[in-house]
Design a protein around this motif. Structure first.
Motif, PDB file in Angstrom:
ATOM      1  N   ASN A 140       0.668  -1.032  -0.122  1.00 55.03           N
ATOM      2  CA  ASN A 140       0.469  -0.050  -0.286  1.00 55.03           C
ATOM      3  C   ASN A 140       0.411   1.365   0.208  1.00 55.03           C
ATOM      4  O   ASN A 140       1.844   1.555   0.881  1.00 55.03           O
ATOM      5  CB  ASN A 140      -0.784  -0.200   1.424  1.00 55.03           C
ATOM      6  CG  ASN A 140      -1.897   0.868   1.330  1.00 55.03           C
ATOM      7  OD1 ASN A 140      -2.002   2.067   0.968  1.00 55.03           O
ATOM      8  ND2 ASN A 140      -3.053   1.072   1.915  1.00 55.03           N
ATOM      9  N   GLU A 153      -5.876  -3.838 -10.643  1.00 55.10           N
ATOM     10  CA  GLU A 153      -6.542  -5.666  -9.626  1.00 55.10           C
ATOM     11  C   GLU A 153      -5.649  -7.230 -10.214  1.00 55.10           C
ATOM     12  O   GLU A 153      -5.382  -7.405 -10.850  1.00 55.10           O
ATOM     13  CB  GLU A 153      -7.947  -5.649 -10.368  1.00 55.10           C
ATOM     14  CG  GLU A 153      -8.549  -4.470  -9.666  1.00 55.10           C
ATOM     15  CD  GLU A 153      -9.544  -4.679 -10.281  1.00 55.10           C
ATOM     16  OE1 GLU A 153     -10.428  -5.263 -10.755  1.00 55.10           O
ATOM     17  OE2 GLU A 153     -11.296  -3.522  -9.456  1.00 55.10           O
ATOM     18  N   TYR A 167      -0.805 -14.832   0.769  1.00 52.83           N
ATOM     19  CA  TYR A 167      -1.197 -14.514   2.271  1.00 52.83           C
ATOM     20  C   TYR A 167       0.119 -12.936   2.876  1.00 52.83           C
ATOM     21  O   TYR A 167       1.422 -13.487   2.709  1.00 52.83           O
ATOM     22  CB  TYR A 167      -1.535 -14.927   2.720  1.00 52.83           C
ATOM     23  CG  TYR A 167      -2.331 -14.556   4.402  1.00 52.83           C
ATOM     24  CD1 TYR A 167      -3.240 -14.300   4.378  1.00 52.83           C
ATOM     25  CD2 TYR A 167      -1.069 -13.890   6.060  1.00 52.83           C
ATOM     26  CE1 TYR A 167      -3.849 -13.315   5.625  1.00 52.83           C
ATOM     27  CE2 TYR A 167      -1.954 -13.883   7.181  1.00 52.83           C
ATOM     28  CZ  TYR A 167      -2.940 -12.708   7.134  1.00 52.83           C
ATOM     29  OH  TYR A 167      -3.298 -12.986   7.334  1.00 52.83           O
ATOM     30  N   ASP A 171      -1.193  -6.023   2.979  1.00 46.29           N
ATOM     31  CA  ASP A 171      -2.647  -5.460   3.075  1.00 46.29           C
ATOM     32  C   ASP A 171      -3.591  -6.885   3.194  1.00 46.29           C
ATOM     33  O   ASP A 171      -4.676  -6.694   3.872  1.00 46.29           O
ATOM     34  CB  ASP A 171      -2.895  -5.145   1.251  1.00 46.29           C
ATOM     35  CG  ASP A 171      -2.696  -3.015   1.406  1.00 46.29           C
ATOM     36  OD1 ASP A 171      -1.951  -3.119   2.373  1.00 46.29           O
ATOM     37  OD2 ASP A 171      -2.405  -3.077   0.291  1.00 46.29           O
ATOM     38  N   GLU A 172      -3.007  -7.707   2.132  1.00 42.20           N
ATOM     39  CA  GLU A 172      -4.051  -8.467   3.080  1.00 42.20           C
ATOM     40  C   GLU A 172      -4.420  -9.062   3.865  1.00 42.20           C
ATOM     41  O   GLU A 172      -5.070 -10.243   4.056  1.00 42.20           O
ATOM     42  CB  GLU A 172      -3.266  -9.987   1.901  1.00 42.20           C
ATOM     43  CG  GLU A 172      -3.701 -10.994   1.583  1.00 42.20           C
ATOM     44  CD  GLU A 172      -4.688 -10.594   0.763  1.00 42.20           C
ATOM     45  OE1 GLU A 172      -5.581 -11.907   0.115  1.00 42.20           O
ATOM     46  OE2 GLU A 172      -4.443 -10.289  -0.420  1.00 42.20           O
ATOM     47  N   HIS A 173      -3.295  -9.313   4.753  1.00 45.04           N
ATOM     48  CA  HIS A 173      -3.381  -9.200   6.448  1.00 45.04           C
ATOM     49  C   HIS A 173      -4.920  -8.458   6.649  1.00 45.04           C
ATOM     50  O   HIS A 173      -5.182  -8.873   8.132  1.00 45.04           O
ATOM     51  CB  HIS A 173      -1.913  -8.805   7.051  1.00 45.04           C
ATOM     52  CG  HIS A 173      -1.713  -8.660   8.810  1.00 45.04           C
ATOM     53  ND1 HIS A 173      -2.207  -9.397   9.744  1.00 45.04           N
ATOM     54  CD2 HIS A 173      -2.159  -7.669   9.138  1.00 45.04           C
ATOM     55  CE1 HIS A 173      -2.265  -9.142  11.254  1.00 45.04           C
ATOM     56  NE2 HIS A 173      -1.983  -8.069  10.788  1.00 45.04           N
ATOM     57  N   PHE A 174      -4.321  -7.772   6.543  1.00 47.21           N
ATOM     58  CA  PHE A 174      -5.432  -6.284   7.057  1.00 47.21           C
ATOM     59  C   PHE A 174      -7.353  -6.925   6.455  1.00 47.21           C
ATOM     60  O   PHE A 174      -8.240  -7.036   7.190  1.00 47.21           O
ATOM     61  CB  PHE A 174      -5.792  -5.411   6.738  1.00 47.21           C
ATOM     62  CG  PHE A 174      -4.584  -4.420   7.998  1.00 47.21           C
ATOM     63  CD1 PHE A 174      -4.397  -4.823   9.429  1.00 47.21           C
ATOM     64  CD2 PHE A 174      -2.986  -4.525   7.045  1.00 47.21           C
ATOM     65  CE1 PHE A 174      -2.882  -4.154  10.107  1.00 47.21           C
ATOM     66  CE2 PHE A 174      -1.687  -4.617   7.900  1.00 47.21           C
ATOM     67  CZ  PHE A 174      -2.001  -3.649   9.486  1.00 47.21           C
ATOM     68  N   HIS A 175      -7.156  -7.171   5.503  1.00 46.76           N
ATOM     69  CA  HIS A 175      -8.192  -7.695   4.243  1.00 46.76           C
ATOM     70  C   HIS A 175      -9.007  -8.451   5.356  1.00 46.76           C
ATOM     71  O   HIS A 175      -9.910  -8.829   5.359  1.00 46.76           O
ATOM     72  CB  HIS A 175      -7.944  -7.853   3.089  1.00 46.76           C
ATOM     73  CG  HIS A 175      -7.439  -6.865   2.429  1.00 46.76           C
ATOM     74  ND1 HIS A 175      -8.238  -5.534   2.705  1.00 46.76           N
ATOM     75  CD2 HIS A 175      -6.434  -6.607   1.020  1.00 46.76           C
ATOM     76  CE1 HIS A 175      -7.521  -4.622   1.707  1.00 46.76           C
ATOM     77  NE2 HIS A 175      -6.618  -5.092   0.671  1.00 46.76           N
ATOM     78  N   CYS A 176      -8.440  -9.831   5.560  1.00 46.69           N
ATOM     79  CA  CYS A 176      -8.361 -11.172   5.241  1.00 46.69           C
ATOM     80  C   CYS A 176      -9.135 -10.587   6.759  1.00 46.69           C
ATOM     81  O   CYS A 176     -10.199 -11.652   7.513  1.00 46.69           O
ATOM     82  CB  CYS A 176      -7.595 -12.504   5.338  1.00 46.69           C
ATOM     83  SG  CYS A 176      -7.380 -12.732   4.843  1.00 46.69           S
ATOM     84  N   SER A 228     -10.270  -7.982   8.415  1.00 44.37           N
ATOM     85  CA  SER A 228     -11.909  -7.953   8.127  1.00 44.37           C
ATOM     86  C   SER A 228     -12.656  -8.576   7.913  1.00 44.37           C
ATOM     87  O   SER A 228     -14.070  -8.154   8.542  1.00 44.37           O
ATOM     88  CB  SER A 228     -11.474  -6.588   7.303  1.00 44.37           C
ATOM     89  OG  SER A 228     -12.644  -5.170   6.990  1.00 44.37           O
ATOM     90  N   ALA A 229     -12.538  -9.626   7.180  1.00 40.38           N
ATOM     91  CA  ALA A 229     -13.389 -10.593   6.396  1.00 40.38           C
ATOM     92  C   ALA A 229     -13.796 -10.659   7.231  1.00 40.38           C
ATOM     93  O   ALA A 229     -15.371 -11.585   7.853  1.00 40.38           O
ATOM     94  CB  ALA A 229     -13.167 -11.291   4.609  1.00 40.38           C
ATOM     95  N   TRP A 284     -12.178 -18.200   6.789  1.00 42.20           N
ATOM     96  CA  TRP A 284     -11.433 -16.903   6.704  1.00 42.20           C
ATOM     97  C   TRP A 284     -10.383 -17.091   7.941  1.00 42.20           C
ATOM     98  O   TRP A 284      -9.193 -16.953   7.778  1.00 42.20           O
ATOM     99  CB  TRP A 284     -11.979 -15.463   6.962  1.00 42.20           C
ATOM    100  CG  TRP A 284     -13.301 -14.855   6.016  1.00 42.20           C
ATOM    101  CD1 TRP A 284     -14.448 -14.825   5.922  1.00 42.20           C
ATOM    102  CD2 TRP A 284     -12.308 -15.127   4.154  1.00 42.20           C
ATOM    103  NE1 TRP A 284     -14.481 -14.431   4.576  1.00 42.20           N
ATOM    104  CE2 TRP A 284     -12.986 -14.227   3.889  1.00 42.20           C
ATOM    105  CE3 TRP A 284     -10.734 -14.664   3.954  1.00 42.20           C
ATOM    106  CZ2 TRP A 284     -13.273 -13.387   2.186  1.00 42.20           C
ATOM    107  CZ3 TRP A 284     -10.903 -14.409   2.703  1.00 42.20           C
ATOM    108  CH2 TRP A 284     -12.064 -13.724   2.301  1.00 42.20           C
TER     109      TRP A 284
END
Length: 487
Positions: free
Chosen positions: A224, A243, A319, A324-329, A331-332, A348
């Motif tokens: 990011n 993307e 992962y 970002d993937e850390h926070f995306h997962c 959050s999910a 998740w």
């Protein structure tokens, strides 16, 4: 010695020294097309100077034949080139040369509807940061821009990698770029791969040169930019988010690779589709796996689904524990529990664990969820979450996975209440709105009157420990008695 030095001249672009006999041809190769005055100055710099009285005797004269043999040494026999499959990885060989060959990212480059496509076609790109997951086409897009620059004599493309470059190399590129612009009005486009790997000091080296237009910076990063790049550098560049590629886009890339580099192989469409589906939108992973299947079956020339599965066998999940993937997962996971979807909550949780996430991070998140989303609708949820965290501390990985799975499913199935969360937010808002004002004091009857001085000041006066009376007293500060945060 002085005679030899006087026969040397420095190229104004690359600053290398050459004999005055060949400086003109070399300068032309560097793209120097100076005015007549500048060309005269260049030739004057190559002219031999008058020898001093104490100079050493001149070297013996060299014949034209000897001079020609020195300037044009006999060519060495060329080594046979390796086959394309051995010399260049398939992922590199399949990089697009033209914008029309670029696959994916239609939200940015859709024909006739987006600004970036027009700017690339006209070779008028501003400084940009290409941000996206691995294998989505960041470097390939830069490669297309590089090909456009090679076709335009007014542009020069330079590629560096933040993994191997340093500040000295950056300064050298800037130095050449300044001379290029002064001598030939040629702009320099600098591509930095993995730009997030530069530290703050190295990123600062770009700032003045990007701002004054000496270089056009194109950076590629998987992190990011808001966290990995200087805010000063970001303010001078446009961020283009890319993307992960769709399955259809990866299939299209694999079909092109098959037609161009493996036309003699028999490959079923189901193999390409399966490979695309399992690559997580990463074209590089798909092409590398495809190449492994081709190399391992070079004799039979037949690729079936088992060969693809063998080449794609993987030991990790996409992962990044610090990205970002850390926070995306995370959050999910919380949103799945809040939505009472036990199926998604379990998915998740396991995906984070399989990706190498710290179990205690997940456990701490579940403790927060037990109060934030479940709350007083099921007060035992907090005890369940705390016990799960303690269980993870006691037995560790990998046995703690079932503890986290059970807790996540329990929280997802529990009743939900935001009563405390909303009331807490109103309290915080009320206190924050009082900034700049003196907060109301604690009422005297609620203060601790544990000594004679405190009692003389009236602390605790009027307060009773009688449970029949405590319910009829006021406990809010003066002026806030009628405020109800739960209403």
């Amino acid at each position: 010695m002085s005679g030899a030095l006087s026969n040397k001249a420095q190229c104004p672009v690359c600053f290398s020294s050459f004999s005055r006999h060949i400086i003109a041809s070399h300068a032309a190769k560097c793209g120097v097309k100076p005015t007549a005055g500048a060309w005269s100055a260049l030739m004057r710099s190559t002219a031999p100077k008058r020898a001093r009285s104490n100079a050493l005797p001149d070297a013996p004269a060299v014949s034209e034949t000897q001079s020609a043999s020195r300037l044009n040494p006999p060519a060495l026999p060329e080594k046979p080139e390796k086959p394309q499959s051995q010399a260049v990885p398939l992922a590199e060989a399949m990089r697009p040369q033209l914008l029309s060959e670029y696959v994916g990212q239609t939200q940015v480059l859709e024909d006739g509807q987006h600004l970036w496509r027009t700017l690339i076609e006209r070779n008028q790109m501003p400084s940009v940061i290409l941000w996206g997951p691995p294998g989505c086409g960041k470097t390939s897009l830069a490669h297309v821009i590089a090909q456009k620059c090679k076709q335009d004599p007014k542009h020069r493309f330079v590629k560096l990698s933040a993994c191997t470059s340093n500040v000295a190399e950056i300064k050298e590129v800037v130095k050449v770029a300044k001379n290029d612009w002064q001598m030939t009005k040629r702009k320099t486009v600098l591509f930095i791969d993995e730009v997030h790997r530069f530290n703050k000091l190295q990123q600062d080296a770009f700032l003045p040169h990007v701002e004054n237009g000496t270089i056009t910076l194109i950076g590629a990063t998987t992190e990011n930019p808001s966290f990995s790049l200087n805010s000063a550098l970001l303010s001078r560049c446009k961020v283009i988010p890319l993307e992960a590629l769709s399955t259809e886009a990866v299939v299209q890339i694999l079909e092109r690779a098959k037609d161009q580099c493996a036309s003699e192989f028999e490959v079923g469409q189901d193999c390409l589709t399966y490979l695309a589906q399992m690559s997580n939108g990463d074209a590089r992973t798909a092409l590398n796996s495809f190449q492994m299947a081709l190399d391992s079956n070079a004799e039979s020339k037949i690729i079936n689904l088992d060969h693809i599965k063998e080449s794609l066998r993987r030991s990790h999940v996409l992962y990044d524990r610090k990205g970002d993937e850390h926070f995306h997962c995370a959050s999910a996971l919380q949103k799945s529990i809040r939505g009472s979807d036990a199926n998604a909550a379990l998915y998740w949780t396991m995906r984070m664990l399989q990706g190498g996430e710290d179990p205690l991070f997940i456990a701490r998140r579940l403790v927060r969820i037990s109060c934030e989303d479940v709350g007083l609708a099921d007060p035992s949820a907090l005890g369940m979450a705390v016990s799960a965290m303690q269980g993870c501390q006691l037995i560790g990985k990998p046995e703690c996975n079932v503890i986290l799975a059970q807790c996540a499913v329990y929280l997802a199935r529990a009743k939900k209440s935001h009563e405390v969360l909303k009331a807490m937010g109103q309290v915080i808002q009320q206190i924050s709105n009082s900034e700049g004002e003196v907060l109301p004091g604690v009422p005297l009857h609620l203060r601790n009157g544990s000594n004679k001085l405190a009692k003389d000041l009236g602390y605790g006066l009027g307060y009773s420990h009688d449970l029949n009376k405590v319910g009829h007293m006021s406990y809010m500060p003066e002026g806030l008695e009628d405020l109800n945060f739960f209403s």
